[in-house]
Design a protein around this motif. Structure first.
Motif, mmCIF file in Angstrom:
data_model
loop_
_atom_site.group_PDB
_atom_site.id
_atom_site.type_symbol
_atom_site.label_atom_id
_atom_site.label_comp_id
_atom_site.label_asym_id
_atom_site.label_seq_id
_atom_site.Cartn_x
_atom_site.Cartn_y
_atom_site.Cartn_z
ATOM 1 N N VAL A 171 -21.609 -7.655 7.612
ATOM 2 C CA VAL A 171 -22.094 -7.730 6.230
ATOM 3 C C VAL A 171 -22.604 -6.371 5.779
ATOM 4 O O VAL A 171 -22.998 -5.536 6.585
ATOM 5 N N PRO A 172 -22.627 -6.141 4.452
ATOM 6 C CA PRO A 172 -23.141 -4.886 3.924
ATOM 7 C C PRO A 172 -24.657 -4.918 3.805
ATOM 8 O O PRO A 172 -25.300 -5.964 3.989
ATOM 9 N N GLU A 173 -25.212 -3.792 3.469
ATOM 10 C CA GLU A 173 -26.651 -3.690 3.233
ATOM 11 C C GLU A 173 -27.073 -4.632 2.101
ATOM 12 O O GLU A 173 -26.344 -4.844 1.145
ATOM 13 N N GLY A 174 -28.254 -5.189 2.222
ATOM 14 C CA GLY A 174 -28.825 -5.965 1.134
ATOM 15 C C GLY A 174 -28.393 -7.411 1.080
ATOM 16 O O GLY A 174 -28.539 -8.057 0.036
ATOM 17 N N MET A 175 -27.850 -7.958 2.162
ATOM 18 C CA MET A 175 -27.384 -9.347 2.135
ATOM 19 C C MET A 175 -28.534 -10.349 2.249
ATOM 20 O O MET A 175 -28.431 -11.480 1.779
ATOM 21 N N TYR A 176 -29.651 -9.939 2.856
ATOM 22 C CA TYR A 176 -30.718 -10.888 3.178
ATOM 23 C C TYR A 176 -31.961 -10.670 2.321
ATOM 24 O O TYR A 176 -32.243 -9.547 1.915
ATOM 25 N N PRO A 177 -32.739 -11.745 2.097
ATOM 26 C CA PRO A 177 -32.477 -13.114 2.559
ATOM 27 C C PRO A 177 -31.311 -13.747 1.828
ATOM 28 O O PRO A 177 -30.912 -13.288 0.760
ATOM 29 N N LEU A 178 -30.749 -14.810 2.381
ATOM 30 C CA LEU A 178 -29.675 -15.541 1.734
ATOM 31 C C LEU A 178 -30.249 -16.366 0.588
ATOM 32 O O LEU A 178 -31.462 -16.499 0.457
ATOM 33 N N ARG A 179 -29.379 -16.943 -0.243
ATOM 34 C CA ARG A 179 -29.890 -17.680 -1.396
ATOM 35 C C ARG A 179 -30.792 -18.821 -0.933
ATOM 36 O O ARG A 179 -30.644 -19.347 0.179
ATOM 37 N N PRO A 180 -31.727 -19.244 -1.764
ATOM 38 C CA PRO A 180 -32.751 -20.214 -1.344
ATOM 39 C C PRO A 180 -32.188 -21.487 -0.731
ATOM 40 O O PRO A 180 -32.762 -22.020 0.228
ATOM 41 N N GLU A 181 -31.067 -22.018 -1.258
ATOM 42 C CA GLU A 181 -30.516 -23.258 -0.720
ATOM 43 C C GLU A 181 -30.130 -23.099 0.755
ATOM 44 O O GLU A 181 -30.286 -24.019 1.555
ATOM 45 N N ILE A 182 -29.620 -21.911 1.112
ATOM 46 C CA ILE A 182 -29.227 -21.665 2.502
ATOM 47 C C ILE A 182 -30.461 -21.487 3.379
ATOM 48 O O ILE A 182 -30.563 -22.076 4.465
ATOM 49 N N GLU A 183 -31.403 -20.681 2.905
ATOM 50 C CA GLU A 183 -32.632 -20.455 3.676
ATOM 51 C C GLU A 183 -33.390 -21.773 3.858
ATOM 52 O O GLU A 183 -33.936 -22.050 4.941
ATOM 53 N N ASN A 184 -33.430 -22.610 2.818
ATOM 54 C CA ASN A 184 -34.135 -23.895 2.909
ATOM 55 C C ASN A 184 -33.429 -24.857 3.869
ATOM 56 O O ASN A 184 -34.081 -25.624 4.598
ATOM 57 N N ALA A 185 -32.085 -24.820 3.870
ATOM 58 C CA ALA A 185 -31.338 -25.666 4.801
ATOM 59 C C ALA A 185 -31.630 -25.254 6.237
ATOM 60 O O ALA A 185 -31.788 -26.114 7.119
ATOM 61 N N PHE A 186 -31.732 -23.959 6.472
ATOM 62 C CA PHE A 186 -32.070 -23.498 7.818
ATOM 63 C C PHE A 186 -33.462 -23.975 8.218
ATOM 64 O O PHE A 186 -33.668 -24.445 9.341
ATOM 65 N N GLN A 187 -34.412 -23.875 7.296
ATOM 66 C CA GLN A 187 -35.770 -24.316 7.603
ATOM 67 C C GLN A 187 -35.820 -25.806 7.908
ATOM 68 O O GLN A 187 -36.578 -26.257 8.773
ATOM 69 N N ALA A 188 -34.986 -26.579 7.212
ATOM 70 C CA ALA A 188 -34.991 -28.037 7.402
ATOM 71 C C ALA A 188 -34.322 -28.451 8.708
ATOM 72 O O ALA A 188 -34.600 -29.533 9.239
ATOM 73 N N ALA A 189 -33.448 -27.599 9.216
ATOM 74 C CA ALA A 189 -32.678 -27.960 10.404
ATOM 75 C C ALA A 189 -33.538 -27.918 11.667
ATOM 76 O O ALA A 189 -34.338 -27.007 11.850
ATOM 77 N N GLN A 190 -33.339 -28.904 12.529
ATOM 78 C CA GLN A 190 -34.010 -28.900 13.836
ATOM 79 C C GLN A 190 -33.204 -28.123 14.870
ATOM 80 O O GLN A 190 -33.746 -27.668 15.873
ATOM 81 N N TYR A 191 -31.890 -27.976 14.608
ATOM 82 C CA TYR A 191 -31.013 -27.260 15.522
ATOM 83 C C TYR A 191 -30.133 -26.295 14.731
ATOM 84 O O TYR A 191 -29.736 -26.583 13.600
ATOM 85 N N LEU A 192 -29.814 -25.161 15.357
ATOM 86 C CA LEU A 192 -28.835 -24.230 14.799
ATOM 87 C C LEU A 192 -27.605 -24.251 15.690
ATOM 88 O O LEU A 192 -27.696 -24.049 16.898
ATOM 89 N N GLY A 193 -26.443 -24.521 15.084
ATOM 90 C CA GLY A 193 -25.189 -24.486 15.818
ATOM 91 C C GLY A 193 -24.387 -23.253 15.431
ATOM 92 O O GLY A 193 -24.255 -22.955 14.242
ATOM 93 N N VAL A 194 -23.860 -22.535 16.404
ATOM 94 C CA VAL A 194 -23.059 -21.333 16.150
ATOM 95 C C VAL A 194 -21.826 -21.373 17.043
ATOM 96 O O VAL A 194 -21.725 -22.204 17.942
ATOM 97 N N GLU A 195 -20.878 -20.473 16.776
ATOM 98 C CA GLU A 195 -19.686 -20.419 17.629
ATOM 99 C C GLU A 195 -20.109 -20.163 19.076
ATOM 100 O O GLU A 195 -19.804 -20.942 19.972
#
Length: 419
Positions: A171-195
């Motif tokens: 990603v380029p400079e200045g991408m973070y934080p992500l939009r509120p809906e994404i950041e809020n979804a992360f906060q709500a999640a009990q688990y993070l799944g990645v590749e």
């Protein structure tokens, strides 16, 4: 910039293995938005795992106004509403009006004041990423890209919730934080799944897998498996980078291609350490949020290793000299991929992920086969009896098209809602 289809290859952190195989221990370096900071004779140091850097050089580069109180031996800094204060020899500091405990106290060495790099950088609005094998610290601005949308979906079943986030690995400079809906979804999640959660993979484990799958074991070298013309282009690339022309000799084409790509994108100011996957992995680790890997490091390497010699050479050529080969995938650059993500237009992403325009072998191994496995894992989360919430983050290539994860879940009867 160059168009690089192999940006879509997983295992974007393999540069660290390549560097550890070919280079002696390097001096620690600090990079600000893609540019290496120079500290003169006063080099950064590491004490008990904490990086300390010369105070004045760092703060000036970060745009922080510095003041020094000789009586209390306290340094203060301010920038655009952000402030910090540190006292020599003390692990107590203030960050934007709050008292915090430092992992290491500021100190003076030969009349040069050293301060904790992470504390100063994060307090003044920068994200900090560490590459242990390259011994590089990358600082990137945290200001959110204006209008950055991304791709987020929500699926619910039996009281379970899965947020699906399409990722981009560079990603380029200045991408973070992500939009509120994404950041809020992360906060709500009990688990993070990645590749693959690369934060749990040791350099020794990674190097072992590369030696088993990325290095020739029969005494042959790269030049024995690709054409003389392709090998000539590879040595010319290395020479232009100031590296030994035989650096790729032990490696198979798929692994050499990964290194070519990583060197190219780093030159353009993109760093895998700052990718969306790593951004959320770091946040999850800090929050002690469990991380689940949908795949394994071994399976991703084996997938690359299983590609035919002809395909591996074409992928290498597409990075070295795109005009010399029929592209195995849509011939677009990393800037275009980032623009698709930032705009968050489903139609643009769908068009890019259609099998049309892809080499059939490449698409099957890289995309469709892996999508089936990912979708099965996500189905398991949705059908569980614990009523948990997950955020699952995988490359945006895997989401749409008839064979994408979203489509596969819909075919199983799940309702997938765009967020």
């Amino acid at each position: 910039m160059k168009k690089m289809s192999v940006l879509l290859l997983p295992l974007f952190l393999l540069t660290s293995v390549f560097s550890s195989v070919h280079a002696a221990d390097k001096a620690l370096s600090v990079w600000l938005n893609g540019e290496q900071l120079q500290f003169g004779k006063s080099a950064p140091i590491v004490e008990k795992g904490v990086t300390l850097v010369p105070m004045r050089s760092l703060l000036e580069k970060l745009g922080v106004k510095v003041s020094w109180n000789q009586a209390t031996r306290t340094v203060s800094g301010a920038k655009e509403g952000l402030s910090l204060s540190l006292q020599m020899g003390s692990t107590k500091a203030t960050a934007n009006g709050k008292t915090v405990k430092l992992d290491a106290a500021p100190k003076q060495i030969r009349n040069v004041t050293y301060v904790p790099l992470r504390f100063v950088s994060e307090t003044t609005g920068y994200q900090v990423d560490w590459n242990p094998s390259l011994r590089q610290v990358h600082l990137t601005s945290k200001q959110q890209s204006e209008g950055s949308r991304g791709f987020l979906w929500k699926v619910e079943n039996k009281g379970n919730t899965v947020y699906l986030l399409a990722s981009i690995h560079h990603v380029p400079e200045g991408m973070y934080p992500l939009r509120p809906e994404i950041e809020n979804a992360f906060q709500a999640a009990q688990y993070l799944g990645v590749e693959v959660d690369m934060s749990t993979v040791t350099p020794e484990q990674l190097q072992k897998q590369v030696l088993e799958l990325g290095v020739y074991q029969d005494g042959t070298k790269l030049k024995d498996h690709i054409s003389a013309e392709t090998y000539k282009k590879a040595t010319a690339f290395l020479k232009a980078k100031g590296m030994p022309e035989n650096s790729f000799d032990p490696f198979k084409p798929w692994f050499a291609t990964q290194q070519i790509m990583n060197l190219q994108v780093a030159q353009e100011g993109y760093h895998p350490e700052a990718g969306i996957d790593n951004y959320l992995i770091e946040k999850a680790n800090k929050a002690k949020k469990p991380i689940i890997s949908l795949e394994t490091m071994e399976s991703q390497m084996q997938m690359n290793n299983n590609f035919s010699d002809a395909l591996q050479e074409r992928l290498m050529l597409q990075n070295l000299d795109p005009k010399s080969v029929t592209p195995p995938s849509p011939d677009v650059g990393i800037d275009y991929l980032n623009q698709i993500w930032i705009e968050g237009d489903d139609q643009d992403l769908l068009e890019f992920t259609k099998p049309t325009g892809w080499d059939a072998e490449y698409y099957k191994g890289l995309v469709s086969d892996r999508n089936v496995g990912m979708a099965e894992k996500i189905k398991g989360y949705l059908n569980g009896d614990k009523k948990d919430t997950y955020m699952v983050v995988v490359g945006m290539l895997h989401m749409l098209s008839d064979q994408g994860v979203v489509s596969l879940l819909e075919k199983e009867g799940f309702t997938v809602e765009r967020q």
